[in-house]
Design an enzyme around this catalytic site. Structure first.
Site, PDB file in Angstrom:
ATOM      1  N   ASP A 113     -32.278 -39.118 -90.441  1.00  0.00           N
ATOM      2  CA  ASP A 113     -33.067 -38.971 -91.661  1.00  0.00           C
ATOM      3  C   ASP A 113     -33.928 -37.722 -91.520  1.00  0.00           C
ATOM      4  OD1 ASP A 113     -34.097 -39.712 -94.149  1.00  0.00           O
ATOM      5  OD2 ASP A 113     -34.290 -41.804 -93.543  1.00  0.00           O
ATOM      6  N   ASP A 215     -34.313 -37.075 -97.209  1.00  0.00           N
ATOM      7  CA  ASP A 215     -35.234 -37.884 -97.995  1.00  0.00           C
ATOM      8  C   ASP A 215     -35.886 -37.063 -99.103  1.00  0.00           C
ATOM      9  OD1 ASP A 215     -36.997 -40.433 -98.113  1.00  0.00           O
ATOM     10  OD2 ASP A 215     -38.433 -38.780 -98.090  1.00  0.00           O
ATOM     11  N   GLU A 269     -31.154 -38.202-100.663  1.00  0.00           N
ATOM     12  CA  GLU A 269     -31.704 -39.332-101.402  1.00  0.00           C
ATOM     13  C   GLU A 269     -31.847 -38.938-102.861  1.00  0.00           C
ATOM     14  OE1 GLU A 269     -35.521 -42.325-101.113  1.00  0.00           O
ATOM     15  OE2 GLU A 269     -35.853 -40.190-100.839  1.00  0.00           O
ATOM     16  N   HIS A 336     -34.468 -49.422 -96.675  1.00  0.00           N
ATOM     17  CA  HIS A 336     -35.856 -49.624 -96.244  1.00  0.00           C
ATOM     18  C   HIS A 336     -36.858 -49.516 -97.390  1.00  0.00           C
ATOM     19  CE1 HIS A 336     -35.309 -45.334 -96.526  1.00  0.00           C
ATOM     20  NE2 HIS A 336     -36.615 -45.176 -96.502  1.00  0.00           N
ATOM     21  N   ASP A 337     -36.443 -49.016 -98.542  1.00  0.00           N
ATOM     22  CA  ASP A 337     -37.324 -48.887 -99.701  1.00  0.00           C
ATOM     23  C   ASP A 337     -37.110 -50.000-100.715  1.00  0.00           C
ATOM     24  OD1 ASP A 337     -38.785 -46.636 -98.977  1.00  0.00           O
ATOM     25  OD2 ASP A 337     -37.304 -45.250 -99.797  1.00  0.00           O
TER      26      ASP A 337
END
Length: 560
Positions: A113, A215, A269, A336-337
Site C-alpha cells: 500500500d 491510496d 484506490e 479495512h475501510d
C-alpha cells in the site's frame, strides 16, 4: 500456482491477454490486527511471518499489505513520515526482508500500500516546507498566503463540516489537507515531488515486491486555480475532488518512469465516478494502471436490504459491460475501510451467519475480475458494534462524533449508525483460537477483540470440513481449476429478481450458471436453463433442494 491453461476466448477480448494479476486471488492483511508476536498488543511483521503457512493454505496468490511505513499513526499508518523505513510497532527492515523472502518461498506475491496523495505533517519534507516561504521544499505542498484572505473553502474527509485549509502561524499561511490536518496534501504539480515518489517506488520494487495499491490517488491532481465549489458539492465529492486535470498525465509518466520496467500489479484506490472514468485508468493502450478498484458497489448504503439487490446487480453489470473488451476490474465486498462483509451484505445472526458468508464468498470468487478478500472474512467474522466512543480509535469516527457533539447533534443515533458502518468493525483483531484475546496477542490488544471469538475462530474451523474457512478454500481451488470463472463472459440472468443474483459465465463454448439467494427466505427461481441434470460444481448447502427453489442465502454454481 496460477493457472497455466491457454486462454483463447473469442467471447471476451480482455481474456486474450492473460496476466498473473488477473488470475490471482488477493488476500488483504491489515497488519495491526493480524498477529502480534511480541505481546505489545499490536500486530507486526513477525506475527505475519508466523502465520504464512495459514495464509498459503488458503490457496491465495498475493497479499495486499496495508501501510507499514514509519508513521505517527494519526490515521493508522496512512500518514507516512518516512517512506523508506518500517514503523517500529511493526518491526524492522530486516523483518520486512524476511517476510518478503518467506512469502516468495511460498509463491505468494506482495502488494504494498502506497500513500502519496499526502504525507504526514511529521515528514521531513513538510517540516522543511512549513519552516519558511522560501524553503526549497515549500512547493512540495499546497500553500495559500494569509494576506490573500481565506482560501476558497474545501471540505475535509476526516473533519466533517470543517475547512481542509489549515492555518499555520509559522509562515502566516494555510496548507491543504483533504484528510486529517496531520495529512497535508502533496503538490503533484511539482515535478520534484513526482520524481521523489518514483524513487520511493523503485526502492521497494528493487527489493522485489510485486506491485502497489495506491491510496487516495484519484485526488492527487488538483485544480490549483481553486475555483469556488457549488453548495452541497461534498455530496458528489468525486466529481469535484477526484480525477483532477493532470491525473492521467501523472499516471502515464509514472508508468513510463517506473511501472513499465517491472512485471507488477498496479491499482489505485478509487477510479472516478463512473465505469467510463474507471476504464480510462486501465485501458492498456493508455499505459497507466492495470487494474481498476471502484467503490460504487461498497459505498451504496448501510446494508444490502436498504438499497435493494436489483440496484446492486445493476452496478456490477454496468461495470462489467464497460470492461468487457479491455481493462480489468477488482471484485470485493470488504476492506479495512468497510464494516465486515457478512454484516453488510449478508446476515450475521447465529442462524444465517455461516451460510450467508459462504454465499458472499461464492459471489466474490465467481465474478469476472480479480477477487480481493479481506482477512477474517474467510471465518465469517462480524461487526463488533461498540457502544461507546471511547472504544473507537479511528480518526474518521472520532472526528465525526466530536464535530457532531459541538453542533449539538444526536450522539446516540450516531453511535448506533456506527455499529453498522464504522471502519473499525473490520479492524478488530483476527480470531485465531479460544485462548485469551483470540490468540492475537499475549498483551492488551490495541483494539478490543470481538467477544464472539470463542465461537468464531480459525482453530475451530480448521477441524470442521463444513466450516466457512474450508468452504472458502474450496472456492479458491475451484476458481483456479476453471478459467471460465476468471476470464469467462458474464451475463446477468433474471435482472429484476429482488432476492436472487444469477448470472452465467461463458468461455470456449462452455458455460456455468451461478445462483445466489441474498434473502433470508425460500425463493423460487426460473433461470431459463434446464438445471435438473446439470453438474453442481459447488454449493453452500450439503444437499440440493427441489428444482427451482433456493433456501435462505443459498449459493450454487452449476456446470451447464
Amino acid at each position: 500456482m496460477l493457472s497455466t491453461n491457454p486462454i483463447t476466448a473469442q467471447e471476451n477480448k480482455a481474456a486474450t491477454d492473460s496476466k498473473w494479476w488477473k488470475e490471482a486471488v488477493v488476500y488483504q492483511i491489515y497488519p495491526r490486527s493480524f498477529k502480534d508476536s511480541d505481546g505489545d498488543g499490536i500486530g507486526d511483521l513477525k506475527g505475519i511471518i508466523s502465520k504464512l503457512d495459514y495464509v498459503k493454505s488458503l490457496g491465495i496468490d498475493a497479499v495486499w499489505l496495508n501501510p507499514i511505513y514509519t508513521s505517527p499513526n494519526d490515521d493508522n499508518g496512512y500518514d507516512i513520515s518516512n517512506y523508506r523505513e518500517i514503523m517500529a510497532d511493526f518491526g524492522t527492515m530486516e523483518d520486512f526482508d524476511l517476510l518478503l523472502k518467506e512469502m516468495h518461498k511460498r509463491n505468494i506475491k506482495l502488494i504494498m500500500d502506497l500513500v502519496v496523495n499526502h504525507s504526514s505533517d511529521e515528514h521531513e519534507w513538510f517540516k522543511q516546507s512549513r519552516s519558511s516561504r522560501d524553503n526549497p521544499y515549500r512547493d512540495y505542498y499546497h500553500w495559500w498566503p494569509a494576506e490573500k484572505g481565506k482560501p476558497p473553502y474545501r471540505w475535509s474527509f476526516f473533519d466533517v463540516n470543517s475547512d481542509a485549509w489549515k492555518y499555520d502561524a509559522q509562515t502566516n499561511s494555510y496548507y491543504l489537507h483533504y484528510f486529517s490536518q496531520k495529512q497535508p496534501d502533496l503538490n503533484w504539480e511539482n515535478p520534484k515531488v513526482r520524481n521523489e515518489v518514483y524513487d520511493i517506488m523503485r526502492f521497494w520494487l528493487d527489493k522485489g515486491i510485486d506491485g502497489f495499491r495506491m491510496d487516495a490517488f484519484q485526488f492527487a491532481s488538483k485544480d490549483t486555480s481553486w475555483p469556488e465549489l457549488p453548495k452541497g458539492f461534498e455530496k458528489n465529492i468525486i466529481k469535484y475532488y477526484g480525477v483532477g486535470p493532470h491525473l492521467h498525465e501523472y499516471l502515464q509518466e509514472m508508468n513510463r518512469e517506473v511501472f513499465s520496467k517491472y512485471d507488477i500489479m498496479t491499482v489505485a484506490e478509487g477510479a472516478g465516478s463512473s465505469p467510463e472514468d474507471a476504464l480510462l485508468f486501465v485501458d492498456p493502450n493508455r499505459k497507466e494502471l492495470n487494474m481498476a478498484y471502484h467503490f460504487e458497489s461498497v459505498d451504496i448504503g448501510k446494508h444490502v436490504k436498504d438499497f435493494g439487490l436489483v440496484k446492486y446487480k445493476e452496478i456490477f453489470s454496468r461495470y462489467d459491460k464497460t470492461f468487457k473488451d479491455k481493462g480489468w476490474l477488482s471484485i470485493f465486498l470488504a476492506n479495512h475501510d468497510q464494516p465486515r462483509m457478512v454484516s453488510k451484505f449478508g446476515n450475521d445472526t447465529p442462524e444465517f451467519r455461516e451460510i450467508s458468508s459462504k454465499m458472499l464468498s461464492t459471489f466474490v470468487m465467481s465474478m469476472r475480475g480479480t477477487p480481493y478478500y479481506y482477512h477474517g472474512d474467510e471465518l465469517g467474522m462480524i461487526n463488533i458494534r461498540f457502544d461507546s466512543i471511547d472504544d473507537y480509535h479511528d480518526v474518521d469516527t472520532r472526528n465525526k462524533y466530536f464535530g457532531l457533539k459541538n453542533r449539538g447533534g444526536d450522539l446516540k443515533a450516531f453511535l448506533e449508525e456506527q455499529k453498522q458502518t464504522a471502519r473499525e468493525n473490520g479492524r478488530t483483531p483476527f480470531q485465531w483460537d479460544t485462548t485469551a484475546n483470540a490468540g492475537f496477542t499475549t498483551g492488551t490488544p490495541w483494539l478490543k477483540v470481538n467477544p464472539n471469538y470463542a465461537i468464531i475462530n480459525a482453530e475451530a474451523q480448521e477441524k470442521d470440513p463444513n466450516s466457512v474457512l474450508n468452504y472458502f478454500r474450496k472456492l479458491v481451488q475451484l476458481r483456479k481449476e476453471n478459467p471460465i470463472l476468471i476470464y469467462g463472459k458474464y451475463t446477468l440472468i433474471d435482472k429484476d429478481n429482488p432476492d436472487v443474483f444469477a448470472y452465467t459465465r461463458e468461455l470456449e463454448g462452455k458455460k456455468v450458471l451461478v445462483v445466489l439467494n441474498f434473502s433470508d427466505k425460500n425463493v423460487k427461481i426460473n433461470t431459463g436453463f434446464n438445471i435438473k441434470n446439470a453438474k453442481v460444481l459447488i454449493a453452500n448447502y450439503n444437499n440440493l433442494a427441489k428444482d427451482g427453489l433456493l433456501r435462505p442465502y443459498e449459493a450454487i454454481i452449476y456446470k451447464l
